[in-house]
Design an enzyme around this catalytic site. Structure first.
Site, short mmCIF file in Angstrom:
data_model
loop_
_atom_site.label_atom_id
_atom_site.label_comp_id
_atom_site.label_asym_id
_atom_site.label_seq_id
_atom_site.Cartn_x
_atom_site.Cartn_y
_atom_site.Cartn_z
CG PHE A 89 -2.06 -0.84 1.14
CD1 PHE A 89 -3.18 -0.44 0.76
CD2 PHE A 89 -1.89 -2.10 1.22
CE1 PHE A 89 -4.39 -1.05 0.50
CE2 PHE A 89 -3.00 -3.12 1.10
CZ PHE A 89 -4.00 -2.69 0.69
CB ALA A 90 2.12 3.30 -2.52
CB ILE A 91 -2.12 5.43 1.05
CG1 ILE A 91 -2.68 3.94 0.67
CG2 ILE A 91 -3.02 6.56 1.28
CD1 ILE A 91 -3.35 3.85 -0.41
CE1 TYR A 108 4.42 4.77 5.35
CE2 TYR A 108 3.02 6.73 5.55
CZ TYR A 108 3.81 5.61 6.13
OH TYR A 108 4.13 5.68 7.45
CG ASP A 133 4.45 -2.66 6.80
OD1 ASP A 133 2.98 -2.84 6.54
OD2 ASP A 133 5.02 -2.63 8.01
CG ASP A 183 7.52 1.88 6.07
OD1 ASP A 183 6.79 0.51 5.78
OD2 ASP A 183 7.23 2.30 6.89
CB THR A 236 1.78 -4.39 22.54
OG1 THR A 236 2.34 -4.77 21.21
CG2 THR A 236 2.84 -3.98 23.44
CD GLU A 245 1.89 -5.54 14.54
OE1 GLU A 245 2.80 -5.47 13.83
OE2 GLU A 245 2.17 -4.84 15.74
CG ASP A 275 13.54 -0.31 12.38
OD1 ASP A 275 14.66 0.20 12.11
OD2 ASP A 275 12.52 0.30 12.36
#
Length: 331
Positions: A98-100, A103, A188, A190, A222, A280, A303
């Site tokens: 998704f390149a919204i 992004y 994702d 990015d 979480t 998520e 990351d």
């Protein structure tokens, strides 16, 4: 860029019995699929070392390589790409991103690195969801690989963009993905591919261990802890904490997952509650009660700026790119 139609082969497979508790969201059947991914494929002649039944051949005694429900956990050294490439040689894989809004700037690096490392030698369709189709870069693609731009609307909040991914993937799975590809990988945007990512990830339903929680105790996960939310998971439940940035499986299983998660988010919205980590959180709830058939190690989502690399992480395959979240989100 190539805009595909909706051709595909239909098989007269018998529809499976509805999954308990899933009747309300199940619609497509195995007969709608591009190929019968449940059928055991014939493998051509391969020269390889013989597996020694009475001698451990696991080259990863330092990490867990199988879940309690007997799903493999994929690390470097646990698979043979030669055998897997032969086994999946007639497979078509769809990669959704998704390149919204802003992004879209991450697309060029993602696609260029995917051409170097993602499913090399196999048929791939890149499905780019974007509100800015004119900004999608032109990338030189190898034979058998295509780019499809799917124009969608944007949303004012990045949280809404994230949550509506489930809705869009489920809708397009039903409308076209079932007839165009065999497996879907939902990722994702990015990010960049930095090493081999191939057929070792494919399974009916796969998920990736979140890099921030792979060594954490259950109490530290979480999960959504408010019982009012459809994503609620009690503190005495939970296997792993999975990342929302890299999951997938057969198109039918991805359809089931995304449809269920979307409907749960709609119900939460009606009840004026939003899960703590949005889509998520709902993904983790689904995977708790629909165990993935394969689990990917943090090699497949990392990351480097936020986490130091542990010695047992021998490869970094799909990694986050540096970014200014404030400058990108909600713009």
């Amino acid at each position: 860029m190539v805009a595909l139609g909706s051709p595909g082969c239909h098989h007269n497979a018998t529809s499976p019995s509805p999954t308990p508790g899933f009747d309300a969201v199940y619609s497509p059947s195995e007969g709608d699929c591009h190929l019968d991914v449940c059928r055991v494929p014939e493998v051509p002649r391969i020269i390889s070392s013989k597996a020694q039944l009475l001698k451990s051949s696991c080259r990863r005694p330092d990490v867990l390589v199988m879940t309690p429900w007997l799903a493999p956990i994929i690390w470097e050294g646990t698979f043979d790409s030669t055998i897997l490439d032969a086994q999946f040689r007639n497979t078509t894989i769809g990669l959704t991103v998704f390149a919204i809004k802003k992004y879209v700037v991450f697309l060029k690096l993602l696609l260029e690195t995917a051409e170097k490392h993602f499913m090399v030698g196999h048929r791939v369709i890149y499905y780019v969801f974007t509100d800015r189709p004119a900004d999608v870069p032109s990338i030189s693609l190898k034979e058998g690989r295509q780019l499809v731009v799917l124009q969608v609307r944007n949303y004012s909040r990045w949280q809404d963009v994230s949550m509506h991914r489930m809705e869009m993937v489920s809708n397009f799975s039903e409308q076209r993905f079932l007839r165009e590809v065999d497996y879907l990988v939902c990722a994702d945007v990015d990010m960049k591919f930095s090493d081999h990512v191939g057929m070792e990830i494919l399974s009916s339903l796969f998920a990736t261990l979140h890099p921030g929680f792979y060594a954490a105790q259950r109490q530290a996960f979480t999960y959504e802890r408010r019982p009012q939310s459809q994503a609620y998971i009690p503190r005495d439940e939970g296997d792993f904490y999975y990342a929302g940035g890299f999951f997938g499986g057969s198109v039918l299983e991805v359809y089931r997952l995304t449809k269920t998660c979307h409907q749960a988010m709609v119900e939460d919205h009606t009840n004026h509650i939003e899960a703590v980590w949005h889509d998520e959180s709902h993904l983790n709830k689904y995977l708790l009660y629909h165990k993935p058939t394969k689990v990917l190690s943090p090699e497949f989502l990392w990351d480097e700026r936020m986490l130091s690399r542990p010695p047992f992480l021998k490869k970094l395959r799909y990694v986050a790119v540096p970014k200014d979240h404030q400058a990108i989100r909600n713009r």
